[in-house]
Structures are given as C-alpha cells and as structure tokens.
Design a protein around this motif. Structure first.
Motif, PDB file in Angstrom:
ATOM      1  N   ARG A   1      14.096   0.120  41.561  1.00 55.17           N
ATOM      2  CA  ARG A   1      15.450  -0.260  41.993  1.00 55.17           C
ATOM      3  C   ARG A   1      15.457  -0.914  43.373  1.00 55.17           C
ATOM      4  O   ARG A   1      16.042  -1.984  43.551  1.00 55.17           O
ATOM      5  N   VAL A   2      14.792  -0.318  44.350  1.00 55.64           N
ATOM      6  CA  VAL A   2      14.813  -0.851  45.718  1.00 55.64           C
ATOM      7  C   VAL A   2      14.032  -2.167  45.800  1.00 55.64           C
ATOM      8  O   VAL A   2      14.510  -3.149  46.361  1.00 55.64           O
ATOM      9  N   ALA A   3      12.842  -2.194  45.234  1.00 59.41           N
ATOM     10  CA  ALA A   3      12.025  -3.419  45.279  1.00 59.41           C
ATOM     11  C   ALA A   3      12.720  -4.579  44.573  1.00 59.41           C
ATOM     12  O   ALA A   3      12.692  -5.719  45.055  1.00 59.41           O
ATOM     13  N   ILE A   4      13.346  -4.301  43.454  1.00 60.59           N
ATOM     14  CA  ILE A   4      14.038  -5.360  42.710  1.00 60.59           C
ATOM     15  C   ILE A   4      15.194  -5.909  43.546  1.00 60.59           C
ATOM     16  O   ILE A   4      15.377  -7.128  43.633  1.00 60.59           O
ATOM     17  N   ARG A   5      15.947  -5.033  44.184  1.00 62.45           N
ATOM     18  CA  ARG A   5      17.075  -5.493  45.015  1.00 62.45           C
ATOM     19  C   ARG A   5      16.576  -6.324  46.193  1.00 62.45           C
ATOM     20  O   ARG A   5      17.158  -7.362  46.527  1.00 62.45           O
ATOM     21  N   LEU A   6      15.498  -5.897  46.837  1.00 65.60           N
ATOM     22  CA  LEU A   6      14.939  -6.666  47.946  1.00 65.60           C
ATOM     23  C   LEU A   6      14.414  -8.019  47.473  1.00 65.60           C
ATOM     24  O   LEU A   6      14.592  -9.035  48.141  1.00 65.60           O
ATOM     25  N   ALA A   7      13.778  -8.042  46.309  1.00 63.58           N
ATOM     26  CA  ALA A   7      13.279  -9.303  45.754  1.00 63.58           C
ATOM     27  C   ALA A   7      14.439 -10.247  45.438  1.00 63.58           C
ATOM     28  O   ALA A   7      14.335 -11.458  45.667  1.00 63.58           O
ATOM     29  N   GLU A   8      15.552  -9.704  44.951  1.00 65.26           N
ATOM     30  CA  GLU A   8      16.734 -10.532  44.681  1.00 65.26           C
ATOM     31  C   GLU A   8      17.268 -11.176  45.962  1.00 65.26           C
ATOM     32  O   GLU A   8      17.872 -12.243  45.911  1.00 65.26           O
ATOM     33  N   GLN A   9      17.005 -10.551  47.088  1.00 62.93           N
ATOM     34  CA  GLN A   9      17.451 -11.083  48.376  1.00 62.93           C
ATOM     35  C   GLN A   9      16.414 -12.014  49.005  1.00 62.93           C
ATOM     36  O   GLN A   9      16.572 -12.439  50.142  1.00 62.93           O
ATOM     37  N   GLY A  10      15.340 -12.301  48.271  1.00 60.00           N
ATOM     38  CA  GLY A  10      14.363 -13.275  48.713  1.00 60.00           C
ATOM     39  C   GLY A  10      13.105 -12.718  49.344  1.00 60.00           C
ATOM     40  O   GLY A  10      12.259 -13.483  49.816  1.00 60.00           O
ATOM     41  N   HIS A  11      12.942 -11.410  49.345  1.00 55.17           N
ATOM     42  CA  HIS A  11      11.747 -10.806  49.930  1.00 55.17           C
ATOM     43  C   HIS A  11      10.625 -10.722  48.900  1.00 55.17           C
ATOM     44  O   HIS A  11      10.874 -10.515  47.710  1.00 55.17           O
TER      45      HIS A  11
ATOM     46  N   THR B   1       6.641   0.539  33.604  1.00 55.00           N
ATOM     47  CA  THR B   1       7.054  -0.267  32.450  1.00 55.00           C
ATOM     48  C   THR B   1       8.529  -0.657  32.591  1.00 55.00           C
ATOM     49  O   THR B   1       8.898  -1.816  32.375  1.00 55.00           O
ATOM     50  N   GLU B   2       9.361   0.295  32.989  1.00 56.36           N
ATOM     51  CA  GLU B   2      10.778  -0.008  33.217  1.00 56.36           C
ATOM     52  C   GLU B   2      10.938  -0.978  34.380  1.00 56.36           C
ATOM     53  O   GLU B   2      11.747  -1.910  34.325  1.00 56.36           O
ATOM     54  N   ALA B   3      10.185  -0.763  35.447  1.00 56.14           N
ATOM     55  CA  ALA B   3      10.266  -1.642  36.620  1.00 56.14           C
ATOM     56  C   ALA B   3       9.878  -3.071  36.252  1.00 56.14           C
ATOM     57  O   ALA B   3      10.557  -4.023  36.642  1.00 56.14           O
ATOM     58  N   GLN B   4       8.784  -3.229  35.518  1.00 57.83           N
ATOM     59  CA  GLN B   4       8.324  -4.559  35.120  1.00 57.83           C
ATOM     60  C   GLN B   4       9.355  -5.277  34.260  1.00 57.83           C
ATOM     61  O   GLN B   4       9.566  -6.482  34.420  1.00 57.83           O
ATOM     62  N   ALA B   5      10.008  -4.547  33.371  1.00 57.34           N
ATOM     63  CA  ALA B   5      11.017  -5.162  32.506  1.00 57.34           C
ATOM     64  C   ALA B   5      12.232  -5.622  33.318  1.00 57.34           C
ATOM     65  O   ALA B   5      12.794  -6.686  33.061  1.00 57.34           O
ATOM     66  N   ALA B   6      12.613  -4.841  34.326  1.00 52.19           N
ATOM     67  CA  ALA B   6      13.797  -5.158  35.124  1.00 52.19           C
ATOM     68  C   ALA B   6      13.513  -6.145  36.252  1.00 52.19           C
ATOM     69  O   ALA B   6      14.410  -6.860  36.692  1.00 52.19           O
ATOM     70  N   GLY B   7      12.263  -6.174  36.713  1.00 54.03           N
ATOM     71  CA  GLY B   7      11.920  -7.029  37.844  1.00 54.03           C
ATOM     72  C   GLY B   7      10.615  -7.759  37.658  1.00 54.03           C
ATOM     73  O   GLY B   7       9.615  -7.439  38.306  1.00 54.03           O
ATOM     74  N   PRO B   8      10.585  -8.767  36.790  1.00 55.20           N
ATOM     75  CA  PRO B   8       9.332  -9.461  36.512  1.00 55.20           C
ATOM     76  C   PRO B   8       8.780 -10.256  37.701  1.00 55.20           C
ATOM     77  O   PRO B   8       7.606 -10.619  37.697  1.00 55.20           O
ATOM     78  N   ASP B   9       9.591 -10.500  38.729  1.00 52.28           N
ATOM     79  CA  ASP B   9       9.125 -11.279  39.889  1.00 52.28           C
ATOM     80  C   ASP B   9       8.489 -10.424  40.973  1.00 52.28           C
ATOM     81  O   ASP B   9       8.016 -10.944  41.982  1.00 52.28           O
ATOM     82  N   VAL B  10       8.462  -9.118  40.772  1.00 52.41           N
ATOM     83  CA  VAL B  10       7.862  -8.191  41.723  1.00 52.41           C
ATOM     84  C   VAL B  10       6.448  -7.862  41.253  1.00 52.41           C
ATOM     85  O   VAL B  10       6.183  -7.776  40.055  1.00 52.41           O
TER      86      VAL B  10
END
Length: 156
Positions: free
Chosen positions: A6-16, A29-38
């Motif tokens: 959750r935190v990493a995905i939100r930070l990545a959405e902000q350009g980090h 597995t859940e993290a990868q599905a929700a945040g493929p750019d992390v």
C-alpha cells in the motif's frame, strides 16, 4: 516488510522509485498485482544487505504497519542496522508502530521506544522527529509513535 505494498504503491503513484521487501510470498503476489511499476523482492529484512537484486541505496525507508514490533524476536536491532546500511547520508528511516496492546496485534509491546532509539543510535541513526500519528500530530507519550531517524549527523 512491505506487505501488500500500500505505501510503496502510493509513493510510486507520486513519482518516486520504490522497492518493497517482504518474506511473505502471498503478500508480494497481491503487491505485484496492484503495483506492477514497483520493484518487489521476496526476502527477510534482516538479509537485505546480502540480496543480489538490491544494489541501490535509499533516501527513505518506510516501515509502516507495525513492521518493527512484528519482526522475529531478537532480530529487531539487526534489521534496523541492515536498513541503516542501505540509507544514503542524510537518508531517513520512518517507522510507525504501536507501543501498547491497543495499538498492536500482540498481547503486549515487545519493546519500548528507548529500545528502538538505542538500536537506531547503534546503527548510526539520529532521532530527527517523533509524531503520534502519520499526520504529524505531536507525540505525547501515547500508545503509537511515528519516529523519523536520519543517517549521519542531524541537519537543521
């Protein structure tokens, strides 16, 4: 670790640029599905300095969601030291966690803030700020703390 990201995905959405580490494959597995750019790494935080897939150093490490109290007992200081070794000079470790039964999924807190601050100091981190919430409320000795420790000397 990062859990479902959750935190990493939100930070990545902000350009980090973000990297999440957890030793629970189902969470990743859940993290990868929700945040493929992390970048997601399956590992124990205590071993983060031996990971071949982790070559970079970080400006910021966030340990949210009671990560530190839920570490394997006896590994807390080792994990803090491993994180500190991955911070750039002036980099921050921001950790929020419960200090009592009301703020933890445990029957009691496994350690106190004095212990955590000592582990940080031993790892070369200096307390920069402490808050009662992630919104920055003043810490008044309550059952939850968000601590900001800085690598190297405190810069004002």
């Amino acid at each position: 670790g990062c859990g479902t990201g959750r935190v990493a995905i939100r930070l990545a959405e902000q350009g980090h640029s973000c990297t999440g580490i957890d030793n629970d494959a189902s969470m990743l597995t859940e993290a990868q599905a929700a945040g493929p750019d992390v970048t997601w790494l399956l590992a124990d935080l205590v071993d983060m300095n031996t990971l071949a897939d982790l070559a970079e150093f970080f400006d910021l490490v966030v340990a949210a969601g009671n990560v530190v109290p839920l570490l394997a007992p006896g590994t807390e200081a080792l994990v803090v030291a491993a994180i500190a070794q991955r911070l750039v000079p002036g980099g921050l470790l921001v950790a929020g966690f419960g200090l009592d039964r009301d703020h933890l999924p445990l029957p009691a807190a496994p350690f106190g803030l004095a212990d955590y601050d000592r582990w940080c100091a031993t790892a070369g981190l200096t307390l920069d700020q402490r808050y009662a919430t992630w919104d920055g409320d003043v810490y008044d000795g309550g059952g939850y703390a968000v601590s900001v420790h800085r690598a190297g000397p405190v810069v004002h």
